[in-house]
Design an enzyme around this catalytic site. Structure first.
Site, PDB file in Angstrom:
ATOM      1  N   PRO A  64       0.816  -1.208   0.000  1.00 51.87           N
ATOM      2  CA  PRO A  64       0.000   0.000   0.000  1.00 51.87           C
ATOM      3  C   PRO A  64       0.851   1.261   0.000  1.00 51.87           C
ATOM      4  O   PRO A  64       2.033   1.238   0.334  1.00 51.87           O
ATOM      5  CB  PRO A  64      -0.783  -0.123   1.310  1.00 51.87           C
ATOM      6  CG  PRO A  64       0.151  -0.878   2.218  1.00 51.87           C
ATOM      7  CD  PRO A  64       0.868  -1.860   1.319  1.00 51.87           C
ATOM      8  N   GLY A  65       0.225   2.366  -0.356  1.00 50.09           N
ATOM      9  CA  GLY A  65       0.909   3.648  -0.273  1.00 50.09           C
ATOM     10  C   GLY A  65       1.555   4.078  -1.570  1.00 50.09           C
ATOM     11  O   GLY A  65       1.170   3.649  -2.661  1.00 50.09           O
ATOM     12  N   CYS A  94       3.964  -4.088  -8.965  1.00 48.70           N
ATOM     13  CA  CYS A  94       3.045  -3.024  -8.541  1.00 48.70           C
ATOM     14  C   CYS A  94       3.809  -1.872  -7.886  1.00 48.70           C
ATOM     15  O   CYS A  94       4.405  -1.063  -8.590  1.00 48.70           O
ATOM     16  CB  CYS A  94       1.970  -3.595  -7.623  1.00 48.70           C
ATOM     17  SG  CYS A  94       0.523  -2.523  -7.427  1.00 48.70           S
ATOM     18  N   LEU A  95       3.834  -1.793  -6.571  1.00 54.72           N
ATOM     19  CA  LEU A  95       4.614  -0.752  -5.911  1.00 54.72           C
ATOM     20  C   LEU A  95       6.075  -0.848  -6.315  1.00 54.72           C
ATOM     21  O   LEU A  95       6.767   0.171  -6.415  1.00 54.72           O
ATOM     22  CB  LEU A  95       4.481  -0.885  -4.391  1.00 54.72           C
ATOM     23  CG  LEU A  95       5.164   0.185  -3.538  1.00 54.72           C
ATOM     24  CD1 LEU A  95       4.505   1.543  -3.741  1.00 54.72           C
ATOM     25  CD2 LEU A  95       5.141  -0.212  -2.062  1.00 54.72           C
ATOM     26  N   HIS A 186      -0.609  -7.783 -11.103  1.00 54.12           N
ATOM     27  CA  HIS A 186      -0.246  -8.760 -10.080  1.00 54.12           C
ATOM     28  C   HIS A 186      -0.145 -10.154 -10.699  1.00 54.12           C
ATOM     29  O   HIS A 186      -1.161 -10.831 -10.898  1.00 54.12           O
ATOM     30  CB  HIS A 186      -1.266  -8.752  -8.949  1.00 54.12           C
ATOM     31  CG  HIS A 186      -1.074  -7.616  -8.000  1.00 54.12           C
ATOM     32  ND1 HIS A 186      -0.730  -7.780  -6.679  1.00 54.12           N
ATOM     33  CD2 HIS A 186      -1.152  -6.268  -8.195  1.00 54.12           C
ATOM     34  CE1 HIS A 186      -0.607  -6.598  -6.099  1.00 54.12           C
ATOM     35  NE2 HIS A 186      -0.868  -5.664  -6.996  1.00 54.12           N
ATOM     36  N   GLU A 188       0.778 -12.802  -9.342  1.00 51.46           N
ATOM     37  CA  GLU A 188       0.490 -13.852  -8.368  1.00 51.46           C
ATOM     38  C   GLU A 188      -0.996 -14.050  -8.109  1.00 51.46           C
ATOM     39  O   GLU A 188      -1.390 -14.995  -7.410  1.00 51.46           O
ATOM     40  CB  GLU A 188       1.192 -13.535  -7.042  1.00 51.46           C
ATOM     41  CG  GLU A 188       0.507 -12.512  -6.157  1.00 51.46           C
ATOM     42  CD  GLU A 188       0.603 -11.072  -6.634  1.00 51.46           C
ATOM     43  OE1 GLU A 188      -0.027 -10.198  -6.005  1.00 51.46           O
ATOM     44  OE2 GLU A 188       1.297 -10.808  -7.632  1.00 51.46           O
TER      45      GLU A 188
END
Length: 765
Positions: A64-65, A94-95, A186, A188
């Site tokens: 997150p973030g 992602c991040l 993602h 996964e």
């Protein structure tokens, strides 16, 4: 590449709820690899530089973030700055992609329309990590994206075309000269096809090639690193200290054929109406439930209570209560020890419960286990709170099988034959038609005769709740979470007379609730001073007896109430055909896979995904996830497996959102009070090793005040004195970027009304 027989992968976890899914994907695609998972703030940049030489590659996981926030990204930003002497291949997700791109000059922006749990086709040219990869349909969990102008050190190698919503969005990138690759989607996720294993295999091929060309060698492993980073994943759960064991107890059983008998009859024969005594019933009041469990408690039945933050657990037997120190351990380990000394054998194998712990665990217990950063509430808000653990050890029980019509009367006590025969005789004499039991009107009339005023319902403040939904959505747009399950309590004040010894207001209420909102996971748990009435439709976790224990979770996300014209086809279109409903369910499925992978390792399977199931009053969108230990696991690892999965899976993901830890922390700021019993779990842990726990929803609960103690109930001077009791019920909904605040409020009220109906005619404040 000069590497050891077992490649070592460093997986950096940014407190995500999908990390273990990514680890499992790596184990499938990088042969014989050892994976070490470390939180992004558990090592310093200096330690990171020193440790990189011990690894073959790094995986930077999602989280997150924002990559612009140092607290969100931790040491990830230092990966990209590794000197040539410590350089190694890196794959980001992602991040991880956002951090890579931003570190080398890309702009970070918000999507116009966020993509949380949605599937997109990924466009690529078949090169680099996409070599030989065909069509990709991948799951996306992001509200931020990177904008590359073409003059940065990284370049885009895959995209998603969001049309008018977001245009062309970067879905993969690589560094132009360094061995860094990353994807925004993602790989996964259970619903990603084509872009998971195939892409990871290509990354590993490129990583090996890059290392071989540069003659990079991996330093021999230093076990000292284990003390900082931890052992390789999966570190299968096992007992860490020796425990004293007693000889297993024997289960004595009598079987009685009782067609048409319902649990209500037996409970009333056992004296459930006596409010001064504890009582436990776990009832399958509707399909697809099958077994109902009645605890035949005695004054000596051991009671276990615990409050988060305490260093002691309370163990009550009869009138005596003693405090036991948890010492260096925690309540979970204490309960595991408690049950080990009470293991039993010899019960009927097809019956799920032979005896054991029955009761509830609160939402806050799960939050505590999660180590979430949730500041304590004001003392005035927590005064007179329910225990976070409230369990009774059931030594005598009756289990009804509604499918076969058999009643199983069981005892763990030695030489208890007389009781077994007496209860068998009582059960036989209790038989009457189930239709007679299901009439709610007599109970309703009794309540009206004892209460001259209507119950008063205080709903959450509408404007405040809607404003919190708006705040929640802002967190989603900012990338802090993918889904937030926002809730609020409703209070019901019930004027009543002190019940006489042959009448219980809470039992009357339960009988109405089970009739008007019949559910497969109903419960009547009166464990003074707490009373819980449940009509929950959702099983959280069940685990079978060892050996070969299988853990199963059944999250529900998506409900349509039955009504004229709501056929299965209509329900399937409204649920399985809804992007929003499927996305909510998918997020929780991926979260639960992560929780299970974290305990059992690789063997986690989605047995059912987003199937519409029919219940008595609703259609529901249900998924089924199962996990079990590998065949080489030791027997001692299986003994407490289900309990360990429960500990590591709370609070229920369907009641928090994902990523779980960050979502719980955000919800703590959006909700004005503790949830307490609501959205925790209730159920049992059998002495044979199995267990079954349900999510505490569609439920109400109360806490008796001191002047409503057991002694006062029997005080003749107060029997005719008018009193009130306050019931609490929680409700809410999964807030996503697609949520309409007004509709979410309406949905919350509908959930509240499903329980309020049991109180009859009420007044709303």
């Amino acid at each position: 590449m000069s590497d050891s027989a077992s490649p070592r992968i460093l997986l950096i976890d940014s407190y995500d709820s999908f990390t273990h899914n990514l680890a499992a994907l790596c184990r499938r695609t990088i042969p014989h690899c050892d994976i070490h998972i470390v939180k992004n703030d558990h090592i310093s940049p200096l330690q990171l530089q020193d440790y990189l030489d011990y690894f073959s590659a790094v995986i930077v996981g999602p989280g997150p973030g924002s990559p612009s926030n140092p607290n969100d990204i931790g040491v990830v930003k230092d990966i990209w700055k590794a000197s040539d002497a410590h350089l190694l291949p890196v794959f980001g997700v992602c991040l991880g992609l956002q951090s890579l791109a931003v570190e080398f000059g890309a702009q970070l922006k918000r999507l116009n329309v966020v993509k949380h749990g949605q599937i997109s086709q990924i466009l690529h040219d078949g090169s680099e990590i996409f070599k030989g990869v065909g069509e990709i349909n991948a799951v996306r969990y992001h509200s931020l994206h990177v904008d590359l102008q073409g003059n940065e050190a990284v370049e885009a190698i895959a995209w998603a075309d969001d049309g008018q919503e977001n245009g062309r969005v970067v879905m993969a990138a690589k560094h132009k000269s360094k061995p860094f690759w990353a994807v925004q989607y993602h790989p996964e996720s259970v619903c990603t096809s084509g872009g998971g294993e195939e892409v990871l295999r290509n990354f590993w091929r490129l990583a090996r090639s890059w290392s071989a060309i540069r003659s990079r060698t991996v330093r021999p492993w230093d076990t000292v690193i284990d003390t900082v980073i931890g052992p390789s994943w999966p570190a299968l759960y096992s007992q860490t200290t020796p425990h004293l064991r007693s000889a297993p107890h024997a289960v004595a059983t009598r079987v009685v054929k009782v067609p048409g008998l319902v649990p209500i009859d037996i409970c009333e024969s056992l004296g459930v109406a006596n409010d001064s005594s504890d009582f436990v019933l776990l009832e399958s009041a509707a399909q697809p439930g099958r077994f109902s469990i009645i605890g035949c408690l005695t004054p000596e039945s051991p009671r276990v209570t615990y409050t988060v933050g305490d260093h002691d657990v309370h163990l009550a037997t009869g009138a005596a209560t003693r405090r036991e120190s948890l010492g260096p351990s925690d309540i979970w380990a204490w309960l595991a020890d408690f049950m080990r000394s009470r293991k039993a054998h010899g019960g009927v194998s097809d019956i799920p419960f032979w005896g054991g712990l029955v009761g509830f665990l609160t939402y806050e217990l799960g939050v505590d286990s999660l180590s979430a950063s949730c500041p304590p509430r004001d003392a005035t808000e927590t005064k007179g709170r329910h225990s976070d653990v409230n369990l009774v050890f059931v030594e005598r029980s009756i289990v009804l099988d509604c499918t076969t019509g058999f009643a199983y009367i069981q005892s763990l006590l030695p030489d208890d034959h007389t009781w077994l025969e007496e209860i068998a005789s009582m059960v036989k004499s209790s038989i009457r038609g189930s239709a007679e039991d299901l009439r709610p009107s007599p109970t309703k009339r009794r309540r009206k005769s004892r209460a001259t005023e209507a119950p008063v319902v205080t709903l959450p403040d509408r404007d405040r709740y809607i404003s919190r939904i708006v705040e929640a959505k802002e967190h989603l747009f900012a990338g802090e979470s993918y889904e937030l399950c926002l809730t609020a309590p409703t209070r019901i004040t019930v004027p009543k007379l002190v019940p006489k010894s042959n009448s219980s207001s809470s039992w009357d209420l339960y009988k109405i609730l089970r009739t008007r909102n019949a559910a497969p996971h109903s419960a009547y748990l009166r464990l003074h001073p707490s009373t819980l009435l449940s009509s929950s439709p959702e099983r959280f976790l069940s685990y079978s007896r060892p050996p070969h224990t299988t853990c199963q979770l059944r999250p529900i996300k998506g409900t349509v109430r039955k009504a004229p014209g709501i056929t299965r086809a209509v329900a399937e279109q409204a649920l399985a055909g809804s992007t929003k409903e499927v996305a909510e369910n998918l997020m929780i499925v991926d979260l639960i896979r992560h929780d299970l992978h974290g305990v059992v390792g690789e063997d986690v399977t989605v047995k059912q995904f987003c199937k519409v199931e029919e219940y008595k009053t609703v259609w529901q969108l249900v998924s089924v996830i199962e996990g079990k230990l590998p065949e080489h696991a030791e027997r001692c690892q299986e003994e407490d497996l289900g309990w360990e999965v429960l500990r590591r899976s709370l609070p229920p993901g369907s009641m928090t959102g994902a990523p779980k830890k960050r979502s719980v922390e955000i919800l703590h700021t959006l909700e004005d009070s503790d949830r307490s019993i609501y959205s925790g779990v209730f159920g049992y842990w059998c002495v044979g090793g199995g267990g079954d726990w349900s999510v505490t929803i569609r439920s109400c609960f109360k806490l008796d005040s001191e002047d409503q103690s057991r002694e006062d109930i029997d005080d003749h001077s107060t029997r005719d004195k008018a009193r009130t009791e306050e019931w609490t019920l929680g409700a809410g909904g999964a807030i996503t970027a697609l949520s309409d605040p007004e509709a979410e409020w309406d949905e919350m009220v509908v959930k509240v009304e499903s329980v309020i109906r049991a109180f009859g005619e009420v007044e709303f404040l």
